[in-house]
Design an enzyme around this catalytic site. Sequence first.
Site, PDB file in Angstrom:
ATOM      1  N   GLU A  93       1.089  -1.223  -0.038  1.00 49.58           N
ATOM      2  CA  GLU A  93       0.001   0.196   0.041  1.00 49.58           C
ATOM      3  C   GLU A  93       0.847   1.294  -0.168  1.00 49.58           C
ATOM      4  N   CYS A 107     -11.857   4.875   0.082  1.00 49.08           N
ATOM      5  CA  CYS A 107     -12.986   4.721   0.815  1.00 49.08           C
ATOM      6  C   CYS A 107     -12.847   5.268   2.411  1.00 49.08           C
ATOM      7  N   LYS A 141     -18.866  10.983   4.859  1.00 47.61           N
ATOM      8  CA  LYS A 141     -20.095  10.616   5.945  1.00 47.61           C
ATOM      9  C   LYS A 141     -19.999  11.447   7.233  1.00 47.61           C
ATOM     10  N   ILE A 173     -20.883  12.496  -5.605  1.00 44.77           N
ATOM     11  CA  ILE A 173     -19.902  13.212  -4.829  1.00 44.77           C
ATOM     12  C   ILE A 173     -20.521  14.617  -4.905  1.00 44.77           C
ATOM     13  N   GLU A 186     -24.483  20.978 -13.943  1.00 49.25           N
ATOM     14  CA  GLU A 186     -24.726  19.458 -14.620  1.00 49.25           C
ATOM     15  C   GLU A 186     -24.640  19.319 -15.961  1.00 49.25           C
ATOM     16  N   ARG A 226     -14.784   9.354 -11.472  1.00 50.00           N
ATOM     17  CA  ARG A 226     -13.668   8.740 -11.204  1.00 50.00           C
ATOM     18  C   ARG A 226     -13.334   7.675 -12.248  1.00 50.00           C
ATOM     19  N   ASP A 245     -12.795  -0.871  -7.948  1.00 47.07           N
ATOM     20  CA  ASP A 245     -13.001   0.162  -8.739  1.00 47.07           C
ATOM     21  C   ASP A 245     -12.105  -0.043 -10.210  1.00 47.07           C
ATOM     22  N   ALA A 247     -17.487   0.616  -2.423  1.00 47.88           N
ATOM     23  CA  ALA A 247     -16.735  -0.160  -1.484  1.00 47.88           C
ATOM     24  C   ALA A 247     -17.097  -1.225  -1.120  1.00 47.88           C
ATOM     25  N   HIS A 254     -42.994  -2.522  15.408  1.00 44.78           N
ATOM     26  CA  HIS A 254     -43.834  -0.928  15.517  1.00 44.78           C
ATOM     27  C   HIS A 254     -43.247  -0.327  16.754  1.00 44.78           C
TER      28      HIS A 254
HETATM   29  P1  FAD Z   1      -9.551   2.189  -3.389  1.00 46.18           P
HETATM   30  O1  FAD Z   1     -10.144   2.375  -2.094  1.00 46.18           O
HETATM   31  O2  FAD Z   1      -9.015   3.240  -4.228  1.00 46.18           O
HETATM   32  O3  FAD Z   1      -7.845   1.816  -2.841  1.00 46.18           O
HETATM   33  C1  FAD Z   1      -6.823   1.555  -3.664  1.00 46.18           C
HETATM   34  C2  FAD Z   1      -5.408   1.619  -2.796  1.00 46.18           C
HETATM   35  O4  FAD Z   1      -4.351   1.305  -3.841  1.00 46.18           O
HETATM   36  C3  FAD Z   1      -5.246   3.289  -2.453  1.00 46.18           C
HETATM   37  O5  FAD Z   1      -5.124   3.279  -1.161  1.00 46.18           O
HETATM   38  C4  FAD Z   1      -3.908   3.269  -3.279  1.00 46.18           C
HETATM   39  O6  FAD Z   1      -3.084   4.181  -2.325  1.00 46.18           O
HETATM   40  C5  FAD Z   1      -3.309   2.143  -3.442  1.00 46.18           C
HETATM   41  N1  FAD Z   1      -2.542   1.963  -4.638  1.00 46.18           N
HETATM   42  C6  FAD Z   1      -2.685   2.161  -5.889  1.00 46.18           C
HETATM   43  N2  FAD Z   1      -1.755   1.928  -6.694  1.00 46.18           N
HETATM   44  C7  FAD Z   1      -0.732   1.354  -5.937  1.00 46.18           C
HETATM   45  C8  FAD Z   1       0.451   0.871  -6.280  1.00 46.18           C
HETATM   46  N3  FAD Z   1       0.918   0.680  -7.159  1.00 46.18           N
HETATM   47  N4  FAD Z   1       1.126   0.349  -5.114  1.00 46.18           N
HETATM   48  C9  FAD Z   1       0.797   0.295  -3.999  1.00 46.18           C
HETATM   49  N5  FAD Z   1      -0.382   0.788  -3.580  1.00 46.18           N
HETATM   50  C10 FAD Z   1      -1.202   1.345  -4.532  1.00 46.18           C
HETATM   51  N6  FAD Z   1     -18.406   4.171  -1.924  1.00 46.18           N
HETATM   52  C11 FAD Z   1     -19.274   3.503  -0.960  1.00 46.18           C
HETATM   53  O7  FAD Z   1     -19.636   2.331  -1.425  1.00 46.18           O
HETATM   54  N7  FAD Z   1     -19.957   4.239  -0.178  1.00 46.18           N
HETATM   55  C12 FAD Z   1     -19.752   5.560  -0.047  1.00 46.18           C
HETATM   56  O8  FAD Z   1     -20.364   6.142   0.761  1.00 46.18           O
HETATM   57  C13 FAD Z   1     -18.878   6.000  -0.865  1.00 46.18           C
HETATM   58  N8  FAD Z   1     -18.384   7.478  -0.691  1.00 46.18           N
HETATM   59  C14 FAD Z   1     -17.372   8.013  -1.468  1.00 46.18           C
HETATM   60  C15 FAD Z   1     -16.865   9.389  -1.287  1.00 46.18           C
HETATM   61  C16 FAD Z   1     -16.055   9.904  -1.857  1.00 46.18           C
HETATM   62  C17 FAD Z   1     -15.582  11.201  -1.654  1.00 46.18           C
HETATM   63  C18 FAD Z   1     -15.404   8.837  -2.669  1.00 46.18           C
HETATM   64  C19 FAD Z   1     -14.114   9.628  -3.469  1.00 46.18           C
HETATM   65  C20 FAD Z   1     -15.498   7.727  -3.075  1.00 46.18           C
HETATM   66  C21 FAD Z   1     -16.459   7.145  -2.504  1.00 46.18           C
HETATM   67  N9  FAD Z   1     -16.914   5.700  -2.538  1.00 46.18           N
HETATM   68  C22 FAD Z   1     -17.992   5.373  -1.756  1.00 46.18           C
HETATM   69  C23 FAD Z   1     -16.394   4.953  -3.530  1.00 46.18           C
HETATM   70  C24 FAD Z   1     -15.406   4.085  -2.704  1.00 46.18           C
HETATM   71  O9  FAD Z   1     -14.530   4.912  -2.091  1.00 46.18           O
HETATM   72  C25 FAD Z   1     -14.606   3.306  -3.774  1.00 46.18           C
HETATM   73  O10 FAD Z   1     -15.692   2.329  -4.527  1.00 46.18           O
HETATM   74  C26 FAD Z   1     -13.685   2.196  -2.912  1.00 46.18           C
HETATM   75  O11 FAD Z   1     -12.873   2.930  -2.033  1.00 46.18           O
HETATM   76  C27 FAD Z   1     -13.115   1.282  -4.004  1.00 46.18           C
HETATM   77  O12 FAD Z   1     -12.175   0.322  -3.319  1.00 46.18           O
HETATM   78  P2  FAD Z   1     -10.976  -0.463  -3.975  1.00 46.18           P
HETATM   79  O13 FAD Z   1     -10.269  -1.168  -3.066  1.00 46.18           O
HETATM   80  O14 FAD Z   1     -11.216  -0.765  -5.301  1.00 46.18           O
HETATM   81  O15 FAD Z   1      -9.758   0.998  -4.325  1.00 46.18           O
HETATM   82  P1  NAD Z   2     -20.885  10.463 -10.815  1.00 51.06           P
HETATM   83  O1  NAD Z   2     -20.786   9.553 -11.950  1.00 51.06           O
HETATM   84  O2  NAD Z   2     -21.850   9.920  -9.521  1.00 51.06           O
HETATM   85  O3  NAD Z   2     -21.376  11.783 -11.266  1.00 51.06           O
HETATM   86  C1  NAD Z   2     -20.675  12.636 -12.003  1.00 51.06           C
HETATM   87  C2  NAD Z   2     -21.819  13.622 -12.512  1.00 51.06           C
HETATM   88  O4  NAD Z   2     -20.924  14.718 -13.238  1.00 51.06           O
HETATM   89  C3  NAD Z   2     -22.703  13.272 -13.646  1.00 51.06           C
HETATM   90  O5  NAD Z   2     -24.128  13.528 -13.200  1.00 51.06           O
HETATM   91  C4  NAD Z   2     -22.370  13.679 -14.930  1.00 51.06           C
HETATM   92  O6  NAD Z   2     -23.148  13.755 -15.597  1.00 51.06           O
HETATM   93  C5  NAD Z   2     -21.601  14.771 -14.404  1.00 51.06           C
HETATM   94  N1  NAD Z   2     -20.570  15.565 -15.493  1.00 51.06           N
HETATM   95  C6  NAD Z   2     -19.751  14.555 -16.245  1.00 51.06           C
HETATM   96  N2  NAD Z   2     -18.895  15.387 -17.037  1.00 51.06           N
HETATM   97  C7  NAD Z   2     -19.426  16.694 -16.755  1.00 51.06           C
HETATM   98  C8  NAD Z   2     -18.949  18.065 -17.200  1.00 51.06           C
HETATM   99  N3  NAD Z   2     -18.342  18.178 -18.127  1.00 51.06           N
HETATM  100  N4  NAD Z   2     -19.769  19.326 -16.644  1.00 51.06           N
HETATM  101  C9  NAD Z   2     -20.900  18.889 -15.860  1.00 51.06           C
HETATM  102  N5  NAD Z   2     -21.170  17.846 -15.401  1.00 51.06           N
HETATM  103  C10 NAD Z   2     -20.624  16.793 -15.964  1.00 51.06           C
HETATM  104  O7  NAD Z   2     -19.244  10.777 -10.046  1.00 51.06           O
HETATM  105  P2  NAD Z   2     -18.824  11.407  -8.902  1.00 51.06           P
HETATM  106  O8  NAD Z   2     -19.888  12.332  -8.241  1.00 51.06           O
HETATM  107  O9  NAD Z   2     -17.472  12.075  -9.207  1.00 51.06           O
HETATM  108  O10 NAD Z   2     -18.364  10.097  -8.121  1.00 51.06           O
HETATM  109  C11 NAD Z   2     -17.848   8.996  -8.477  1.00 51.06           C
HETATM  110  C12 NAD Z   2     -17.995   7.684  -8.169  1.00 51.06           C
HETATM  111  O11 NAD Z   2     -17.686   7.608  -6.676  1.00 51.06           O
HETATM  112  C13 NAD Z   2     -19.299   7.389  -8.052  1.00 51.06           C
HETATM  113  O12 NAD Z   2     -19.894   6.721  -9.367  1.00 51.06           O
HETATM  114  C14 NAD Z   2     -19.470   6.443  -7.152  1.00 51.06           C
HETATM  115  O13 NAD Z   2     -19.395   4.976  -7.737  1.00 51.06           O
HETATM  116  C15 NAD Z   2     -18.487   6.610  -6.035  1.00 51.06           C
HETATM  117  N6  NAD Z   2     -19.216   7.447  -4.635  1.00 51.06           N
HETATM  118  C16 NAD Z   2     -20.140   6.656  -4.096  1.00 51.06           C
HETATM  119  C17 NAD Z   2     -20.849   7.157  -3.161  1.00 51.06           C
HETATM  120  C18 NAD Z   2     -21.812   6.344  -2.091  1.00 51.06           C
HETATM  121  O14 NAD Z   2     -21.940   5.327  -2.398  1.00 51.06           O
HETATM  122  N7  NAD Z   2     -22.583   6.986  -1.604  1.00 51.06           N
HETATM  123  C19 NAD Z   2     -20.676   8.455  -2.797  1.00 51.06           C
HETATM  124  C20 NAD Z   2     -19.414   9.196  -3.396  1.00 51.06           C
HETATM  125  C21 NAD Z   2     -18.831   8.541  -4.429  1.00 51.06           C
END
Ligand code: FAD
Ligand code: NAD
Length: 470
Positions: A36, A44, A53, A188, A207, A276, A315, A323, A449
């Site tokens: 890592e 996440c 959150k 996001i 949007e 993303r 991802d 996640a 309930h």
């Molecule tokens: P990641 O969590 O991205 O982990 C990848 C890891 O790999 C990182 O720690 C990175 O440092 C490491 N890494 C990468 N390349 C290398 C390398 N070459 N060598 C060593 N380490 C490396 N999902 C939900 O389900 N619920 C939510 O509420 C939610 N909220 C989110 C809010 C935000 C703001 C964001 C950005 C995302 C959110 N997500 C949410 C999405 C969620 O974070 C991802 O789907 C999840 O983290 C993906 O898990 P992963 O293990 O595939 O990758």
């Molecule tokens: P998203 O795909 O949810 O939303 C991106 C939005 O940007 C879309 O509505 C799209 O139409 C718009 N868009 C794209 N290009 C644009 C442009 N040029 N100008 C204006 N609008 C544009 O992506 P996100 O919000 O960045 O989140 C990324 C991913 O992270 C999500 O798809 C989700 O998988 C994960 N995530 C999950 C949670 C959760 O589970 N609660 C929370 C945050 C993030």
Amino acid sequence: MSGKITTQVLVVGGGPGGYVAAIRAGQLGLDTTLVEADRVGGTCLIRGCIPSKALIHVASRFAGLQQLSAAPHAGIALKSEPDFDLPAAMQWKDGIVDKLSTGVAGLLKKAKVRVVHGTAKFADAKTCTVQTGDAPVEITAEHVILATGSVAAGLPQLPWGDGVISSTEALSLPALPKRLVVVGAGYIGLELGIAFAKLGVEVRFVEALDRMLPSYDRALVRPVEQWLKKRGIEVLLNTKAQDVARANGGLRVTVQNGDAAPQDLACDMLLVAVGRRPNTQGWGLEHMALTMDGAFVKVDAQCRTAMRNVWAIGDLVGEPMLAHKASAQGEMVAEIIAGKRRSFDPVAIPAVCFTEPEIVAVGLSPDEAKAQGIETVTGQFPFAANGRALTMDAGGDGGFVRVTARADNHLVLGIHAVGAHVSDLSGEFVHALEMGARLEDIAHTIHVHPTLTEAVPEAALGALGHALHI
Ligand code: FAD
Ligand code: NAD
């Protein structure tokens, strides 16, 4: 740590995909190494789900107190306005992140997983070098699980820096901007934009599509639209950001709606949240002879890549980028490597958007079922008629539960909800679908309930044509 490591399982990336894969592999007695680049926990835990959150929670509490200071409610009055201390809130949030990341490190240790800190760079599919603090470590593995996650997708016309931020910076701000423009009204953008609006920031959304949250059906998104509208928060639909420039100590964002004349929006900060992209660059993926599926690494139903004994999860392998999907795939791959028969074939992957109010989607919506040629029956129950929702002041946000089932045999295909606290109902929804529930199973399951869960059997009864409380 330096030298050479030979391991049975090498996991690259310690996010919810990778760390779960490593823990399970370790539990199953496989010699496991996790690399890592940062702290364990991934996007996440460190800069995604958990910090967002925490911020959402703080913002909701603050907004609730502010409402009370403006107008007493249910016998509670607040004599002065609440104060908000962003650095203190960030410190509280960081404490939660630290606690959870330390907890994950402890779980890895308990499972006897060797953790190497640094970035893995692959020379071929089974060998990588990690530049640790001490010296390079060369790791050779029988099995490689790629879990490198994703990174924020930027827009070339809105380069990062100088007030143009991604969710990572938004979750670690030293001070609140006065005016924030959010590009992208998806997960996001809406989760964070609404939280900042609750903290008193003037927020505007831009949007590109004709609707926000395109991955949820319109009926589910309507209560969120109404919440924004009621507060005068503008959502510019069919609009794209074209350019950003520094102006009067802030930013000027030029946006355009179709062929209309471009419009300038003044703000202090610009959050770009337009999706993303999988993290496929800079670590030697090109030397591994994998097949791609667009930008993602292509995998089969067991998360095998095109290269023997190289697996990919989370991802990195495609939508939904959630996640819990990453973790489910990680656990499964570890079990397959250990010889168990598993495949990734969920009936549904639940999704929650932590907006105001919250939205839950599990399985097929009526329109999605129709598109597959399935005839359905649906039942919908409003939280306005649910006792517990009213006692929690949560009956007035337009929320509801909707159950969708096959018309012929009543097999439940989807359960969706919008409303306060509905994220906590998602487990019941997905459990019902995975267990192959029929409408009658849900309708005849006794629910406590007064709880919000009572809306679920009521919606099922509605689909059967004899709801009791509506
Ligand atoms: P990641 O969590 O991205 O982990 C990848 C890891 O790999 C990182 O720690 C990175 O440092 C490491 N890494 C990468 N390349 C290398 C390398 N070459 N060598 C060593 N380490 C490396 N999902 C939900 O389900 N619920 C939510 O509420 C939610 N909220 C989110 C809010 C935000 C703001 C964001 C950005 C995302 C959110 N997500 C949410 C999405 C969620 O974070 C991802 O789907 C999840 O983290 C993906 O898990 P992963 O293990 O595939 O990758
Ligand atoms: P998203 O795909 O949810 O939303 C991106 C939005 O940007 C879309 O509505 C799209 O139409 C718009 N868009 C794209 N290009 C644009 C442009 N040029 N100008 C204006 N609008 C544009 O992506 P996100 O919000 O960045 O989140 C990324 C991913 O992270 C999500 O798809 C989700 O998988 C994960 N995530 C999950 C949670 C959760 O589970 N609660 C929370 C945050 C993030």
